[in-house]
Design a protein around this motif. Structure first.
Motif, PDB file in Angstrom:
ATOM      1  N   VAL A  99       0.835  -1.203   0.000  1.00 30.22           N
ATOM      2  CA  VAL A  99       0.000   0.000   0.000  1.00 30.22           C
ATOM      3  C   VAL A  99       0.871   1.254   0.000  1.00 30.22           C
ATOM      4  O   VAL A  99       0.629   2.201  -0.765  1.00 30.22           O
ATOM      5  CB  VAL A  99      -0.946   0.003   1.223  1.00 30.22           C
ATOM      6  CG1 VAL A  99      -1.660   1.357   1.340  1.00 30.22           C
ATOM      7  CG2 VAL A  99      -1.966  -1.119   1.121  1.00 30.22           C
ATOM      8  N   MET A 100       1.898   1.271   0.828  1.00 35.31           N
ATOM      9  CA  MET A 100       2.766   2.447   0.915  1.00 35.31           C
ATOM     10  C   MET A 100       3.541   2.667  -0.382  1.00 35.31           C
ATOM     11  O   MET A 100       3.762   3.811  -0.803  1.00 35.31           O
ATOM     12  CB  MET A 100       3.731   2.291   2.097  1.00 35.31           C
ATOM     13  CG  MET A 100       3.039   2.292   3.453  1.00 35.31           C
ATOM     14  SD  MET A 100       4.161   1.989   4.848  1.00 35.31           S
ATOM     15  CE  MET A 100       5.120   3.500   4.844  1.00 35.31           C
ATOM     16  N   GLN A 101       3.944   1.595  -1.029  1.00 35.56           N
ATOM     17  CA  GLN A 101       4.643   1.721  -2.307  1.00 35.56           C
ATOM     18  C   GLN A 101       3.716   2.221  -3.404  1.00 35.56           C
ATOM     19  O   GLN A 101       4.137   2.980  -4.285  1.00 35.56           O
ATOM     20  CB  GLN A 101       5.279   0.377  -2.675  1.00 35.56           C
ATOM     21  CG  GLN A 101       6.503   0.052  -1.826  1.00 35.56           C
ATOM     22  CD  GLN A 101       6.918  -1.403  -1.896  1.00 35.56           C
ATOM     23  OE1 GLN A 101       6.141  -2.272  -2.279  1.00 35.56           O
ATOM     24  NE2 GLN A 101       8.160  -1.695  -1.489  1.00 35.56           N
ATOM     25  N   GLU A 102       2.445   1.823  -3.336  1.00 31.29           N
ATOM     26  CA  GLU A 102       1.467   2.346  -4.290  1.00 31.29           C
ATOM     27  C   GLU A 102       1.263   3.843  -4.086  1.00 31.29           C
ATOM     28  O   GLU A 102       1.154   4.605  -5.058  1.00 31.29           O
ATOM     29  CB  GLU A 102       0.140   1.597  -4.134  1.00 31.29           C
ATOM     30  CG  GLU A 102       0.189   0.154  -4.617  1.00 31.29           C
ATOM     31  CD  GLU A 102      -1.084  -0.617  -4.282  1.00 31.29           C
ATOM     32  OE1 GLU A 102      -1.935  -0.056  -3.547  1.00 31.29           O
ATOM     33  OE2 GLU A 102      -1.215  -1.771  -4.734  1.00 31.29           O
ATOM     34  N   GLU A 103       1.213   4.270  -2.832  1.00 31.61           N
ATOM     35  CA  GLU A 103       1.076   5.697  -2.543  1.00 31.61           C
ATOM     36  C   GLU A 103       2.314   6.469  -2.996  1.00 31.61           C
ATOM     37  O   GLU A 103       2.221   7.611  -3.455  1.00 31.61           O
ATOM     38  CB  GLU A 103       0.855   5.899  -1.042  1.00 31.61           C
ATOM     39  CG  GLU A 103      -0.485   5.394  -0.539  1.00 31.61           C
ATOM     40  CD  GLU A 103      -0.664   5.575   0.958  1.00 31.61           C
ATOM     41  OE1 GLU A 103      -1.804   5.433   1.436  1.00 31.61           O
ATOM     42  OE2 GLU A 103       0.339   5.861   1.644  1.00 31.61           O
ATOM     43  N   THR A 104       3.461   5.844  -2.869  1.00 27.40           N
ATOM     44  CA  THR A 104       4.708   6.470  -3.341  1.00 27.40           C
ATOM     45  C   THR A 104       4.678   6.642  -4.850  1.00 27.40           C
ATOM     46  O   THR A 104       5.121   7.670  -5.389  1.00 27.40           O
ATOM     47  CB  THR A 104       5.920   5.627  -2.926  1.00 27.40           C
ATOM     48  OG1 THR A 104       5.940   5.490  -1.506  1.00 27.40           O
ATOM     49  CG2 THR A 104       7.223   6.267  -3.396  1.00 27.40           C
ATOM     50  N   ALA A 105       4.131   5.652  -5.546  1.00 23.31           N
ATOM     51  CA  ALA A 105       4.071   5.702  -7.010  1.00 23.31           C
ATOM     52  C   ALA A 105       3.182   6.835  -7.516  1.00 23.31           C
ATOM     53  O   ALA A 105       3.439   7.401  -8.592  1.00 23.31           O
ATOM     54  CB  ALA A 105       3.563   4.364  -7.545  1.00 23.31           C
ATOM     55  N   VAL A 106       2.153   7.201  -6.739  1.00 21.86           N
ATOM     56  CA  VAL A 106       1.278   8.303  -7.163  1.00 21.86           C
ATOM     57  C   VAL A 106       1.773   9.654  -6.640  1.00 21.86           C
ATOM     58  O   VAL A 106       1.116  10.673  -6.839  1.00 21.86           O
ATOM     59  CB  VAL A 106      -0.185   8.063  -6.713  1.00 21.86           C
ATOM     60  CG1 VAL A 106      -0.742   6.802  -7.346  1.00 21.86           C
ATOM     61  CG2 VAL A 106      -0.297   8.008  -5.192  1.00 21.86           C
ATOM     62  N   GLY A 107       2.909   9.651  -5.932  1.00 20.62           N
ATOM     63  CA  GLY A 107       3.542  10.917  -5.567  1.00 20.62           C
ATOM     64  C   GLY A 107       3.382  11.355  -4.135  1.00 20.62           C
ATOM     65  O   GLY A 107       3.718  12.494  -3.792  1.00 20.62           O
ATOM     66  N   TRP A 108       2.917  10.468  -3.247  1.00 22.65           N
ATOM     67  CA  TRP A 108       2.680  10.888  -1.870  1.00 22.65           C
ATOM     68  C   TRP A 108       3.908  10.767  -0.978  1.00 22.65           C
ATOM     69  O   TRP A 108       3.989  11.424   0.049  1.00 22.65           O
ATOM     70  CB  TRP A 108       1.549  10.048  -1.264  1.00 22.65           C
ATOM     71  CG  TRP A 108       0.195  10.394  -1.807  1.00 22.65           C
ATOM     72  CD1 TRP A 108      -0.082  11.245  -2.838  1.00 22.65           C
ATOM     73  CD2 TRP A 108      -1.056   9.891  -1.351  1.00 22.65           C
ATOM     74  NE1 TRP A 108      -1.427  11.308  -3.060  1.00 22.65           N
ATOM     75  CE2 TRP A 108      -2.058  10.481  -2.160  1.00 22.65           C
ATOM     76  CE3 TRP A 108      -1.440   8.992  -0.370  1.00 22.65           C
ATOM     77  CZ2 TRP A 108      -3.413  10.206  -1.990  1.00 22.65           C
ATOM     78  CZ3 TRP A 108      -2.791   8.712  -0.195  1.00 22.65           C
ATOM     79  CH2 TRP A 108      -3.776   9.326  -1.004  1.00 22.65           C
ATOM     80  N   ARG A 109       4.840   9.915  -1.289  1.00 14.90           N
ATOM     81  CA  ARG A 109       5.973   9.643  -0.413  1.00 14.90           C
ATOM     82  C   ARG A 109       7.305   9.876  -1.131  1.00 14.90           C
ATOM     83  O   ARG A 109       7.377   9.835  -2.365  1.00 14.90           O
ATOM     84  CB  ARG A 109       5.933   8.199   0.105  1.00 14.90           C
ATOM     85  CG  ARG A 109       4.592   7.725   0.593  1.00 14.90           C
ATOM     86  CD  ARG A 109       4.250   8.255   1.976  1.00 14.90           C
ATOM     87  NE  ARG A 109       2.851   7.957   2.280  1.00 14.90           N
ATOM     88  CZ  ARG A 109       1.934   8.861   2.565  1.00 14.90           C
ATOM     89  NH1 ARG A 109       2.261  10.137   2.623  1.00 14.90           N
ATOM     90  NH2 ARG A 109       0.681   8.512   2.813  1.00 14.90           N
ATOM     91  N   ASN A 110       8.348  10.057  -0.332  1.00 15.80           N
ATOM     92  CA  ASN A 110       9.720  10.172  -0.835  1.00 15.80           C
ATOM     93  C   ASN A 110      10.168   8.793  -1.330  1.00 15.80           C
ATOM     94  O   ASN A 110      10.308   7.862  -0.522  1.00 15.80           O
ATOM     95  CB  ASN A 110      10.626  10.665   0.293  1.00 15.80           C
ATOM     96  CG  ASN A 110      12.077  10.791  -0.112  1.00 15.80           C
ATOM     97  OD1 ASN A 110      12.537  10.161  -1.053  1.00 15.80           O
ATOM     98  ND2 ASN A 110      12.811  11.617   0.622  1.00 15.80           N
TER      99      ASN A 110
END
Length: 413
Positions: free
Chosen positions: A381-392
């Motif tokens: 889930v966190m990697q998916e959020e990273t892919a859409v630009g939410w995480r470093n």
């Protein structure tokens, strides 16, 4: 007037004088209470103006008179012969523990300090000194270095490693003037040094200065503990979060070490675990405990918890490294977060690090509206959020490696 009282075997004796040397200096008129600087900022029952909640007239259903933080302040005590409990202030004689295995040296220091108005307790060995510190919590320790069985270095190191005695200043008294002894004293935590024979003026000046500093440090320490108590009380309002804060503290320590952060940065991460949501003290129960979705107005109120938390912690200098975590732990890498819409490395690094552990713990924890995810699912889930630009992206990769390594070694999972 000086009064000498002898205790049982003669191994421990006390001198009491009712005058207080600190009262002679108006600049040291310290109020020895748990009230922190700018105390108005710490009221639990904050005004609407302070909380900036112009969209709602509701305040939390609880206030400071309804909350027991479980904080029994050590700043009050029963005075001999008095029936009431008074706040400790400068009207109380500071308490000094004199530790020396030579009676003549011990009595000389005790007499000099008693003449200056200090309450003096004596110990003739390192072992008895440790016991008396636990029983009496002195304001300062005058400690001889060369003693049999347990020397001054061992006593100092033991006391400075204990959370309950670490703030007590220790002055080493020794006839040793060699550089090696002083370096070792500094290494074990000594606050100052005095050489034998005593110079009365120097002795009283050093003792007075360190007692004043201890009281300032204790005020700060107690103010921090009040904040942590508030944070724990807030967490207890929502039974669904469980031990979220405690888990964040453990994760922050472990991930901070994995990233080779400095000691202060790791401390700030751990404190952030407790204090990141302290601003929810100003969010009405109708919003904070709502089980359904928020209306736009309610969401606007909820988002203000980061600003309220920043305002609560701002007066304390020791919180400077924690405040960026409190304010910015809901920012997003692409600038779509709040409260400031920071983008990329505009977001303070510790806030980015804290986001990782905060989101991860929320994902792997059960809530009424969701099941607990496995570590693998949470990372997905966190990697998916990273892919859409939410995480470093770089930090996300390091966090995933950290979780995988920790899981394989059973360090924290």
């Amino acid at each position: 007037m000086t009064q000498w009282t002898s205790k049982s075997t003669g191994s421990v004796e006390k001198i009491v004088n009712v005058t207080n040397p600190l009262n002679a200096d108006n600049s040291s008129n310290l109020n020895y209470t748990v009230t922190p600087p700018n105390a108005e900022n710490y009221s639990l029952y904050l005004s609407q103006k302070d909380l900036n909640l112009e969209h709602t007239s509701a305040l939390p259903s609880w206030n400071k008179s309804q909350v027991n933080f479980g904080y029994d302040s050590p700043l009050t005590k029963h005075l001999p012969g008095k029936g009431s409990v008074l706040n400790r202030s400068d009207s109380d004689a500071p308490k000094v523990l004199v530790v020396d295995d030579h009676p003549a040296s011990r009595m000389t220091a005790a007499a000099l300090l008693a003449m200056e108005g200090y309450e003096v307790i004596e110990a003739d060995s390192g072992f008895s000194a440790v016991e008396l510190v636990t029983q009496n919590q002195p304001d300062l320790i005058l400690l001889d270095v060369m003693m049999p069985e347990m020397d001054g270095f061992e006593v100092c190191q033991l006391l400075k490693q204990d959370e309950h005695t670490r703030l007590i200043p220790i002055i080493f008294v020794t006839a040793l003037n060699d550089r090696r002894s002083r370096i070792r004293g500094i290494e074990v935590g000594a606050d100052d040094f005095l050489s034998k024979p005593f110079d009365r003026v120097e002795l009283t000046a050093r003792v007075k200065s360190l007692v004043r500093q201890k009281r300032l440090n204790e005020d700060l320490d107690h103010a921090e503990q009040v904040l942590f108590s508030i944070a724990r009380a807030i967490e207890s309002r929502d039974p669904n979060t469980g031990d979220h804060c405690e888990r964040l503290v453990d994760l922050g320590r472990a991930f901070g070490k994995y990233l080779n952060l400095s000691r202060n940065q790791i401390r700030d991460l751990m404190w952030g675990g407790y204090l990141h949501d302290i601003g929810k003290v100003g969010i009405p129960d109708a919003v904070l405990l709502k089980t359904g979705g928020f209306t736009p107005e309610e969401w606007e109120v909820m988002r203000r918890h980061v600003l309220i938390g920043e305002k609560i912690c701002q007066p304390l200098r020791s919180m400077r490294g924690v405040i960026p975590i409190i304010r910015h732990h809901h920012e997003r890498w692409d600038g779509s977060g709040y409260p400031d819409g920071l983008k990329g490395d505009e977001i303070p690094y510790l806030a980015q690090v804290f986001q990782m552990i905060d989101i991860y713990d929320a994902l792997i924890s059960e809530r009424p509206y969701k099941r607990a995810l496995t570590p693998k699912e949470a990372l997905t889930v966190m990697q998916e959020e990273t892919a859409v630009g939410w995480r470093n992206p770089e930090l996300m990769q390091k966090f995933a490696e950290f979780i995988c390594n920790s899981k394989s070694s059973n360090n924290i999972l």
